[in-house]
Motif scaffolding. Structure first.
Motif, PDB file in Angstrom:
ATOM      1  N   SER A 236       0.838  -1.185   0.000  1.00 17.57           N
ATOM      2  CA  SER A 236       0.000   0.000   0.000  1.00 17.57           C
ATOM      3  C   SER A 236       0.877   1.241   0.000  1.00 17.57           C
ATOM      4  O   SER A 236       2.092   1.175  -0.062  1.00 17.57           O
ATOM      5  N   THR A 237       0.258   2.370   0.059  1.00 13.54           N
ATOM      6  CA  THR A 237       0.987   3.626   0.071  1.00 13.54           C
ATOM      7  C   THR A 237       1.824   3.718   1.343  1.00 13.54           C
ATOM      8  O   THR A 237       1.342   3.431   2.427  1.00 13.54           O
ATOM      9  N   THR A 238       3.048   4.146   1.204  1.00 14.91           N
ATOM     10  CA  THR A 238       3.952   4.229   2.351  1.00 14.91           C
ATOM     11  C   THR A 238       4.004   5.654   2.873  1.00 14.91           C
ATOM     12  O   THR A 238       3.740   6.615   2.125  1.00 14.91           O
TER      13      THR A 238
ATOM     14  N   THR B  11       3.971   4.236  10.305  1.00 19.25           N
ATOM     15  CA  THR B  11       2.854   3.909   9.417  1.00 19.25           C
ATOM     16  C   THR B  11       2.017   5.152   9.165  1.00 19.25           C
ATOM     17  O   THR B  11       2.252   6.219   9.747  1.00 19.25           O
ATOM     18  N   LEU B  12       1.013   5.001   8.311  1.00 19.64           N
ATOM     19  CA  LEU B  12       0.101   6.106   8.027  1.00 19.64           C
ATOM     20  C   LEU B  12      -0.976   6.285   9.090  1.00 19.64           C
ATOM     21  O   LEU B  12      -1.674   7.298   9.104  1.00 19.64           O
ATOM     22  N   TYR B  13      -1.122   5.310   9.980  1.00 20.43           N
ATOM     23  CA  TYR B  13      -2.118   5.431  11.051  1.00 20.43           C
ATOM     24  C   TYR B  13      -1.698   6.528  12.022  1.00 20.43           C
ATOM     25  O   TYR B  13      -0.556   6.567  12.477  1.00 20.43           O
ATOM     26  N   GLU B  14      -2.633   7.403  12.365  1.00 22.70           N
ATOM     27  CA  GLU B  14      -2.386   8.480  13.320  1.00 22.70           C
ATOM     28  C   GLU B  14      -3.293   8.275  14.531  1.00 22.70           C
ATOM     29  O   GLU B  14      -4.509   8.445  14.443  1.00 22.70           O
ATOM     30  N   LEU B  15      -2.680   7.911  15.637  1.00 20.33           N
ATOM     31  CA  LEU B  15      -3.426   7.667  16.873  1.00 20.33           C
ATOM     32  C   LEU B  15      -3.004   8.702  17.902  1.00 20.33           C
ATOM     33  O   LEU B  15      -2.112   8.476  18.725  1.00 20.33           O
ATOM     34  N   ASN B  16      -3.600   9.868  17.819  1.00 21.37           N
ATOM     35  CA  ASN B  16      -3.323  10.918  18.783  1.00 21.37           C
ATOM     36  C   ASN B  16      -4.087  10.657  20.076  1.00 21.37           C
ATOM     37  O   ASN B  16      -5.210  10.137  20.062  1.00 21.37           O
ATOM     38  N   PHE B  17      -3.487  11.047  21.203  1.00 25.51           N
ATOM     39  CA  PHE B  17      -4.023  10.702  22.510  1.00 25.51           C
ATOM     40  C   PHE B  17      -5.419  11.290  22.687  1.00 25.51           C
ATOM     41  O   PHE B  17      -5.636  12.504  22.532  1.00 25.51           O
ATOM     42  N   GLN B  18      -6.400  10.394  23.006  1.00 26.24           N
ATOM     43  CA  GLN B  18      -7.801  10.721  23.267  1.00 26.24           C
ATOM     44  C   GLN B  18      -8.494  11.399  22.076  1.00 26.24           C
ATOM     45  O   GLN B  18      -9.462  12.132  22.255  1.00 26.24           O
ATOM     46  N   GLU B  19      -8.013  11.156  20.892  1.00 30.53           N
ATOM     47  CA  GLU B  19      -8.652  11.716  19.694  1.00 30.53           C
ATOM     48  C   GLU B  19      -9.415  10.611  18.969  1.00 30.53           C
ATOM     49  O   GLU B  19      -8.823   9.711  18.392  1.00 30.53           O
ATOM     50  N   GLU B  20     -10.745  10.685  19.038  1.00 30.85           N
ATOM     51  CA  GLU B  20     -11.596   9.682  18.409  1.00 30.85           C
ATOM     52  C   GLU B  20     -11.617   9.884  16.892  1.00 30.85           C
ATOM     53  O   GLU B  20     -11.635  11.017  16.403  1.00 30.85           O
ATOM     54  N   LYS B  21     -11.635   8.762  16.175  1.00 33.57           N
ATOM     55  CA  LYS B  21     -11.730   8.811  14.717  1.00 33.57           C
ATOM     56  C   LYS B  21     -12.679   7.709  14.252  1.00 33.57           C
ATOM     57  O   LYS B  21     -12.662   6.605  14.796  1.00 33.57           O
ATOM     58  N   THR B  22     -13.486   8.035  13.234  1.00 38.00           N
ATOM     59  CA  THR B  22     -14.433   7.062  12.704  1.00 38.00           C
ATOM     60  C   THR B  22     -14.281   6.986  11.194  1.00 38.00           C
ATOM     61  O   THR B  22     -14.454   8.000  10.499  1.00 38.00           O
ATOM     62  N   PHE B  23     -13.923   5.832  10.728  1.00 39.62           N
ATOM     63  CA  PHE B  23     -13.735   5.566   9.301  1.00 39.62           C
ATOM     64  C   PHE B  23     -12.878   6.644   8.640  1.00 39.62           C
ATOM     65  O   PHE B  23     -13.245   7.224   7.626  1.00 39.62           O
ATOM     66  N   LYS B  24     -11.756   6.873   9.255  1.00 38.35           N
ATOM     67  CA  LYS B  24     -10.779   7.790   8.699  1.00 38.35           C
ATOM     68  C   LYS B  24     -10.080   7.121   7.518  1.00 38.35           C
ATOM     69  O   LYS B  24      -9.661   5.963   7.603  1.00 38.35           O
ATOM     70  N   THR B  25      -9.961   7.812   6.399  1.00 40.62           N
ATOM     71  CA  THR B  25      -9.321   7.248   5.220  1.00 40.62           C
ATOM     72  C   THR B  25      -7.816   7.140   5.438  1.00 40.62           C
ATOM     73  O   THR B  25      -7.155   8.133   5.745  1.00 40.62           O
ATOM     74  N   LEU B  26      -7.319   5.927   5.309  1.00 37.85           N
ATOM     75  CA  LEU B  26      -5.879   5.702   5.419  1.00 37.85           C
ATOM     76  C   LEU B  26      -5.195   5.990   4.093  1.00 37.85           C
ATOM     77  O   LEU B  26      -4.228   6.752   4.017  1.00 37.85           O
ATOM     78  N   CYS B  27      -5.680   5.356   3.026  1.00 39.94           N
ATOM     79  CA  CYS B  27      -5.138   5.595   1.697  1.00 39.94           C
ATOM     80  C   CYS B  27      -6.087   5.002   0.663  1.00 39.94           C
ATOM     81  O   CYS B  27      -6.929   4.155   0.979  1.00 39.94           O
ATOM     82  N   GLN B  28      -5.968   5.469  -0.563  1.00 42.32           N
ATOM     83  CA  GLN B  28      -6.683   4.921  -1.695  1.00 42.32           C
ATOM     84  C   GLN B  28      -5.657   4.418  -2.701  1.00 42.32           C
ATOM     85  O   GLN B  28      -4.694   5.120  -3.013  1.00 42.32           O
ATOM     86  N   LYS B  29      -5.876   3.199  -3.188  1.00 43.11           N
ATOM     87  CA  LYS B  29      -4.862   2.589  -4.034  1.00 43.11           C
ATOM     88  C   LYS B  29      -5.512   1.674  -5.060  1.00 43.11           C
ATOM     89  O   LYS B  29      -6.543   1.057  -4.785  1.00 43.11           O
ATOM     90  N   LYS B  30      -4.892   1.617  -6.232  1.00 40.27           N
ATOM     91  CA  LYS B  30      -5.321   0.681  -7.259  1.00 40.27           C
ATOM     92  C   LYS B  30      -4.403  -0.534  -7.189  1.00 40.27           C
ATOM     93  O   LYS B  30      -3.203  -0.442  -7.473  1.00 40.27           O
TER      94      LYS B  30
END
Length: 541
Positions: free
Chosen positions: A12-14, A37-56
């Motif tokens: 996937s996209t790096t 990685t592309l995942y961003e897990l900031n302290f106590q920051e909720e995320k819902t279906f955040k787009t990681l990357c789009q790839k063919k």
């Protein structure tokens, strides 16, 4: 804060830039190459279906992902030094439609992270690949895909000090606990039976032999075969330098193993402490090299004040020589395959420098200490000038048969734990019960010593005084069974390919060789104590 990933290949996209984590020498030896990685897990920051990357995904990438799903590949990442993992896909063997009998392969598109915290500290993190959001990769067709993730934060009452405890509970499940207890009870039963056999058959007969010697009856005295070889039983063994090297390496490796058990007991070595085991192996092996030099030189100087240097030299290469040769061969195969298990050139140089400037000087220092604090070999009986001829022996009294007996019984006592150990090393199942592993090792040592004493007495009873090397071979023969079981484990596993074959055979042989030296040394020391006791008792009578 981004979790670090230990994925071996990336389709996937790096991230840009791609940041390589600075690994310790133990992590490099373990094959870990961590990146951001592309995942961003900031302290106590909720995320819902955040787009990681789009790839063919191309056809070749689809095939690689499908092969990974078939082989049950999973990703592993670290967040605040806490491990988390999840599978990358799933296989559906049965279809709901009667027209489709082929299995379907799916790639997970969405990952949910559940993070538990207390105050401003992360206590636990879990990753969950959502099976409702998948991509069908059964066919080799180019496909557009969007990878997403969610992050949920939950407050917990668990303390920060106990956050690693959950990783130790895997081996405490009821089924595994029953298996461990079954292995433990089985080993205890074998020890009790052998102790009973030794006390009833050997010790009773030994007392009768000592009584016959003290009575002075010539007819009864002829029945005591081991008394006639009192002038040969303490004769210096052949290949003395090699024998001392075996004892030096066996004592060294036994010291190393005991120190590692201590580190595990005090919590220095724990599951998912990345690279800690290999780092500790290198440091402890290097520092304890002084034990190897001292043991080899001290034993050699009990018989001769010259050529002790040769014993110390052999000690330095007897185990480490085959180990380095195996590492070079396996590393060449890893380089050819381009995997992260291949050691970088810089790591190889560091290991060689540690050995040249730390291990070798400490080995020589131990040899010098053993030479200056030497003592004479305390033999209860004087050794004759010419060795006594050994009478012809039956096939069951010869070395191969005794090695079979001396190796089979201890191996049967540790078989279950050995299976768990192989599964931990080669199957990536974390072994989290070092206490049971230590108890199993103690049982192995006791069984080896008991059998060594019994087999040595049987050997001396038929006037065979060449017991030195045979005691080493009989004690170390358990390692041959260990290696044989390793081959069986490999054949029953899903491992295949030339690289896995080289890794398994090479490192399993090195581990078994280490146990051969350790158990051979323990066996000889136990037999030596027994022989000294017997002939000292005869002399006092």
């Amino acid at each position: 804060m981004s979790p670090c990933s230990s994925t071996k290949w990336d389709l996937s996209t790096t991230p840009d830039p791609l940041i390589q984590k600075q690994e310790s020498i133990g992590e490099v030896l373990n094959g870990d190459r961590l990146t951001n990685t592309l995942y961003e897990l900031n302290f106590q920051e909720e995320k819902t279906f955040k787009t990681l990357c789009q790839k063919k995904l191309k056809v070749a990438e689809i095939a690689k992902f499908r092969d990974a799903v078939i082989k049950d590949f999973y990703f592993q990442m670290y967040y605040d030094d806490l491990p988390l993992w999840a599978f990358i896909g799933k296989v559906e063997e049965e279809s709901w439609t009667l027209s489709e009998n082929e299995p379907k392969y799916y790639l997970f598109k969405h990952v949910q992270f559940d993070v538990f915290f207390l105050g401003n500290q992360v206590i636990e993190i879990q990753a969950f690949s959502d099976p409702t959001y998948v991509l069908d990769i059964t066919e080799d067709v180019e496909t557009d895909v969007e990878f997403t993730y969610s992050v949920n934060w939950h407050e917990t009452s668990a303390s920060f000090e106990s956050r690693m405890n959950k990783y130790s509970k895997a081996s405490l499940l009821p089924i595994r606990q029953k298996i461990h207890w079954f292995s433990f009870v089985n080993s205890i039963v074998i020890i009790v039976l052998l102790l009973g056999l030794l006390s009833l058959l050997i010790m009773r007969r030994l007392k009768n032999d000592l009584r016959k010697c003290s009575d002075g009856d010539e007819e009864e005295d002829k029945e005591v075969g081991w008394k006639y070889i009192h002038g040969d039983v303490f004769r210096c063994p052949s290949n003395m330098s090699l024998f001392c090297a075996v004892l030096g390496n066996g004592t060294h490796l036994l010291t190393l193993l005991c120190i590692l058990f201590l580190l595990a007991t005090f919590g220095v070595l724990y599951p998912y402490n990345r690279g800690a085991l290999f780092t500790s192996l290198i440091l402890v092996y290097t520092i304890s090299s002084v034990v190897a030099g001292y043991s080899a030189a001290a034993f050699h100087n009990q018989f001769s004040d010259t050529r002790w240097e040769r014993s110390v030299l052999l000690t330095g290469i007897l185990y480490l020589g085959p180990l380095l040769a195996t590492v070079c061969i396996v590393n060449a195969v890893a380089v050819a395959y381009g995997v992260t298990a291949a050691l970088p050139f810089g790591t190889i140089i560091v290991i060689l420098l540690i050995y040249m400037f730390l291990a070798i000087p400490l080995l020589v220092l131990g040899g010098v200490i053993g030479y200056h604090f030497r003592s004479e070999f305390q033999a209860p009986c004087a050794t004759k000038q010419y060795p006594r001829e050994i009478p012809p022996l039956a096939w069951y009294r010869k070395t191969p048969c005794q090695m079979f007996i001396g190796g089979l019984l201890p191996f049967s006592a540790i078989l279950v734990q050995l299976h768990h150990l192989y599964a931990s090393i080669w199957g990536y199942k974390i072994y989290t019960l070092p206490s049971i592993l230590f108890v199993t090792f103690v049982i192995l040592v006791i069984l080896t010593a008991i059998l060594s004493v019994g087999l040595t007495y049987i050997q001396l009873s038929v006037e065979d005084h060449e017991w030195w090397w045979r005691s080493v071979l009989c004690g170390g023969s358990t390692a041959i069974f260990m290696f044989g079981y390793g081959i069986y484990f490999y054949l029953r596993s899903n491992m295949d390919g030339l690289m896995q074959l080289f890794f398994f055979i090479g490192y399993s042989a090195c581990i078994s060789y280490a146990f051969f030296l350790m158990l051979g040394t323990i066996s000889f020391r136990a037999s030596l104590m027994f022989v000294r006791y017997v002939y000292r008792a005869v002399k006092s009578e």
